[in-house]
Design an enzyme around this catalytic site. Sequence first.
Site, PDB file in Angstrom:
ATOM      1  N   CYS A  16       0.918  -1.128   0.201  1.00  0.00           N
ATOM      2  CA  CYS A  16      -0.220  -0.022   0.159  1.00  0.00           C
ATOM      3  C   CYS A  16       0.728   1.883   0.061  1.00  0.00           C
ATOM      4  CB  CYS A  16      -1.086  -0.010   1.592  1.00  0.00           C
ATOM      5  SG  CYS A  16      -1.624  -1.061   1.372  1.00  0.00           S
TER       6      CYS A  16
ATOM      7  N   ARG B  31       3.485  -0.312  -4.795  1.00  0.00           N
ATOM      8  CA  ARG B  31       3.532  -0.487  -3.283  1.00  0.00           C
ATOM      9  C   ARG B  31       2.011  -1.404  -3.183  1.00  0.00           C
ATOM     10  NH1 ARG B  31       6.513   1.972   0.399  1.00  0.00           N
ATOM     11  NH2 ARG B  31       5.423   0.869   2.223  1.00  0.00           N
TER      12      ARG B  31
ATOM     13  N   TRP C 192      -2.450  -2.914  -1.256  1.00  0.00           N
ATOM     14  CA  TRP C 192      -1.945  -4.355  -2.009  1.00  0.00           C
ATOM     15  C   TRP C 192      -3.096  -4.756  -0.784  1.00  0.00           C
ATOM     16  CZ3 TRP C 192       0.036  -7.922   1.573  1.00  0.00           C
ATOM     17  CH2 TRP C 192       0.225  -9.169   0.242  1.00  0.00           C
TER      18      TRP C 192
ATOM     19  N   ASN D 267      -1.809   2.312   5.905  1.00  0.00           N
ATOM     20  CA  ASN D 267      -0.942   1.238   5.400  1.00  0.00           C
ATOM     21  C   ASN D 267      -0.642  -0.075   6.525  1.00  0.00           C
ATOM     22  OD1 ASN D 267       1.343  -0.608   4.511  1.00  0.00           O
ATOM     23  ND2 ASN D 267       3.011   1.153   4.609  1.00  0.00           N
ATOM     24  N   GLY D 268      -0.470  -0.948   6.454  1.00  0.00           N
ATOM     25  CA  GLY D 268      -0.576  -1.902   7.597  1.00  0.00           C
ATOM     26  C   GLY D 268      -1.911  -2.210   7.673  1.00  0.00           C
TER      27      GLY D 268
ATOM     28  N   GLU E  44      18.062 -17.674  -6.862  1.00  0.00           N
ATOM     29  CA  GLU E  44      17.277 -15.984  -6.958  1.00  0.00           C
ATOM     30  C   GLU E  44      17.165 -16.220  -9.103  1.00  0.00           C
ATOM     31  OE1 GLU E  44      16.106 -13.668  -5.208  1.00  0.00           O
ATOM     32  OE2 GLU E  44      16.657 -12.044  -6.783  1.00  0.00           O
TER      33      GLU E  44
ATOM     34  N   LYS F 195      13.131 -15.375  -9.631  1.00  0.00           N
ATOM     35  CA  LYS F 195      13.035 -14.172 -10.480  1.00  0.00           C
ATOM     36  C   LYS F 195      11.546 -14.433 -11.607  1.00  0.00           C
ATOM     37  CE  LYS F 195      13.903 -11.726  -9.091  1.00  0.00           C
ATOM     38  NZ  LYS F 195      14.864 -11.219  -7.942  1.00  0.00           N
TER      39      LYS F 195
ATOM     40  N   GLU G 131       8.232 -15.002  -9.818  1.00  0.00           N
ATOM     41  CA  GLU G 131       7.778 -13.671  -9.837  1.00  0.00           C
ATOM     42  C   GLU G 131       7.289 -13.014 -10.684  1.00  0.00           C
ATOM     43  OE1 GLU G 131       9.433 -11.713  -7.273  1.00  0.00           O
ATOM     44  OE2 GLU G 131      11.340 -12.147  -8.223  1.00  0.00           O
TER      45      GLU G 131
ATOM     46  N   HIS H 218      17.674 -37.184  -5.714  1.00  0.00           N
ATOM     47  CA  HIS H 218      16.558 -37.276  -3.983  1.00  0.00           C
ATOM     48  C   HIS H 218      15.288 -36.315  -4.454  1.00  0.00           C
ATOM     49  CE1 HIS H 218      20.471 -38.331  -2.232  1.00  0.00           C
ATOM     50  NE2 HIS H 218      21.355 -37.214  -2.580  1.00  0.00           N
TER      51      HIS H 218
ATOM     52  N   LYS I 116       6.353  -3.953  -3.700  1.00  0.00           N
ATOM     53  CA  LYS I 116       7.711  -4.087  -3.196  1.00  0.00           C
ATOM     54  C   LYS I 116       8.547  -4.417  -1.924  1.00  0.00           C
ATOM     55  CE  LYS I 116      11.562  -3.553  -4.783  1.00  0.00           C
ATOM     56  NZ  LYS I 116      12.372  -4.043  -5.660  1.00  0.00           N
TER      57      LYS I 116
HETATM   58  C1  F6R Z   1      12.080 -10.571  -4.854  1.00  0.00           C
HETATM   59  C2  F6R Z   1      11.724  -9.243  -4.189  1.00  0.00           C
HETATM   60  C3  F6R Z   1      11.242 -10.070  -2.491  1.00  0.00           C
HETATM   61  C4  F6R Z   1      11.898  -8.571  -1.769  1.00  0.00           C
HETATM   62  C5  F6R Z   1      11.082  -9.389   0.095  1.00  0.00           C
HETATM   63  C6  F6R Z   1      12.815  -8.979   0.770  1.00  0.00           C
HETATM   64  O1  F6R Z   1      12.195  -9.822  -6.948  1.00  0.00           O
HETATM   65  O2  F6R Z   1      12.184  -8.158  -4.283  1.00  0.00           O
HETATM   66  O3  F6R Z   1      11.519 -11.501  -2.488  1.00  0.00           O
HETATM   67  O4  F6R Z   1      13.764  -9.641  -2.026  1.00  0.00           O
HETATM   68  O5  F6R Z   1      10.962  -9.359   0.039  1.00  0.00           O
HETATM   69  O6  F6R Z   1      12.232  -7.126   1.019  1.00  0.00           O
HETATM   70  P1  F6R Z   1      13.576  -6.666   0.892  1.00  0.00           P
HETATM   71  O7  F6R Z   1      15.085  -6.958   0.938  1.00  0.00           O
HETATM   72  O8  F6R Z   1      13.279  -5.535   1.199  1.00  0.00           O
HETATM   73  O9  F6R Z   1      13.522  -6.817   2.891  1.00  0.00           O
END
Ligand code: F6R
Length: 612
Positions: free
Chosen positions: A2, A27, A73, A99-100, A485, A489, A492, A508, A607
Amino acid sequence: MCGIIGYIGQENVYPILIQGLQRLEYRGYDSAGIAILNGSLKVFKCKGRVSDLEQHVKDEDISGTIGIGHTRWATHGEPNDRNAHPHTSMNGKFVLVHNGIIENHTELKTDLMKNGFRFQSETDTEVLVNLIEYFYSKGEAIDGEMAIRLALSKVVGAYGIAVICTKEKDQLIVARKGSPLVIGVGEGSYFIASDASPIIPYTRNMIYLNDNDVAIINRQGLILKTVENIPAVFNITKVSMTIGEIEKGDFDHFMLKEIFEQPKIIEETFRGRITSDHSTIILGGLMDVFPKLLSAQRIIIIGCGTSWHAALVGEYLIETYARIPVEVEYASEFRYRNPILTNTDVVIAISQSGETADTLAAIRMAKANGATVLGICNVVGSTIARETEGGVFTHAGIEIGVASTKAFTAQVTVLTLLALKLAKENEKMTQETYQCLIQELINVPAKVQSILQKHLHIKEVASKYKKATNALYLGRGLLFPVALEGALKLKEISYLHAEGYAAGEMKHGPIALVDDNLPVVVVAARDDYYTKIVSNIHEVKARKGNIIAVVTEGDNNLNSLVNDLFEIPESHPIVTPILAIIPLQLFSYYIAVSRGCNVDQPRNLAKSVTVE
Ligand code: F6R
């Protein structure tokens, strides 16, 4: 999670709110809404994006110089018009964006209903705005500000809120606990936002609110106090962010821009931390706590998502080079599992945003248990940066694409600096090796640049796999977190199911998935595990899997075994995680684009995860 925006000043508020919401859309993008007070209160909101909101208000009177806005969100209540913010109290005396999560909203709602309150939405936010109105209606001695503070004192949970009391026309009240809020200070005007990015076109002077702060703002100034009515002091911080950083420029997506920024970002992150003769690493933010790090019984690195993957790279680096025991934990698990901690433990929290709720809660828990808590954060002024006892900032600049790219390579850069410094100070590394590895790091930006130059080849390969439904990513040692990672990517942003695995674990279980439809991405750059990973490639090949390998330039051994190759320049293994992730970021990006996915704002994600 949010985005909140608000403004009080002399200018027409609508463009400020809409542009602010566009900047904050990363966000959350389930719904958007605004409230403008201009004599009377006008609230416009709808399901969908900020562009839907613009359509929604196109024939409306949107004039006024005070207003609030929100991009959602969804947590409580599905994304629809009714659940969209702003929420107005039953008798229209207050309007609020939030937000929260208000965790005790059910109990509060039951009490309010007993007092005659009726609700339009399923949100926890509507409970809060009515709770404020409930206190306000208790008597003339209670003004808007007091009603807000009384309501907040009853709330369990997290909030960043902006509120307008329709009876107190020249005033905006904001408060935070657990969710970030920034106030931009202009000339006779104030801007409110969840982060500084929507404010910087107007002012660089920011006040970062602390938990429990309440700010009462009018055009002449602001008063800061706590929820308990104790006066609080504020500092104005000048932020250095530029408008260029928050625009896409010539790139189609922020994610692509951020991938291409990595040579510069990596350099920014080590620049100033390596002496000009390349002989020493200086980490100013760790100076005071470095003896604790060196004598730590163990280092525990915590984070979520991509930051957790960076933590895994850190574990391999610190244990290999500095020989200090390291454990890596998901912050969301660590905070609840009552871990055994002592004052000889050092906890390092990694977070791009510096606001992730689970990481923040884990930090607080570790501190309460006596551990020394440090941070590796990107956002200066963020809560995690402020609550840790020391740390290192990554200099990645604002990351807007929801999928983290440059933040990851910047985090790994910091961890490499840290591992090398610990190794040297711990007398596990000679000065000669130390300098040689520092030089390896200094060479990374140019090598990343050379990988980026091959983006068209990566795009071509991606187009072959765009119809896949599953993918397996394999790596070993330092390249295992890179496989994780890479898989994250892909899932997501393209919604393809992808799994990252330690290559040795494949037999396994996951090997059962391998057939002639399955793309298997193997991170097989030359390092100490190379012969082992080549065996894993043979195992996949024997089962007709389609192999896409990340290999070291000039390695022709694998040509006949794999379907496609992404080459990275020859390097010392210490820097291969940074190099090997670059083609995988581009691969995911191009697959997602070719599948028509919204790369910068993937479904269901946000984000900054400020709810647990
Ligand atoms: C993946 C991504 C999320 C963040 C996670 C932690 O691309 O962006 O998995 O890495 O939400 O966020 P931060 O680093 O802001 O604590």
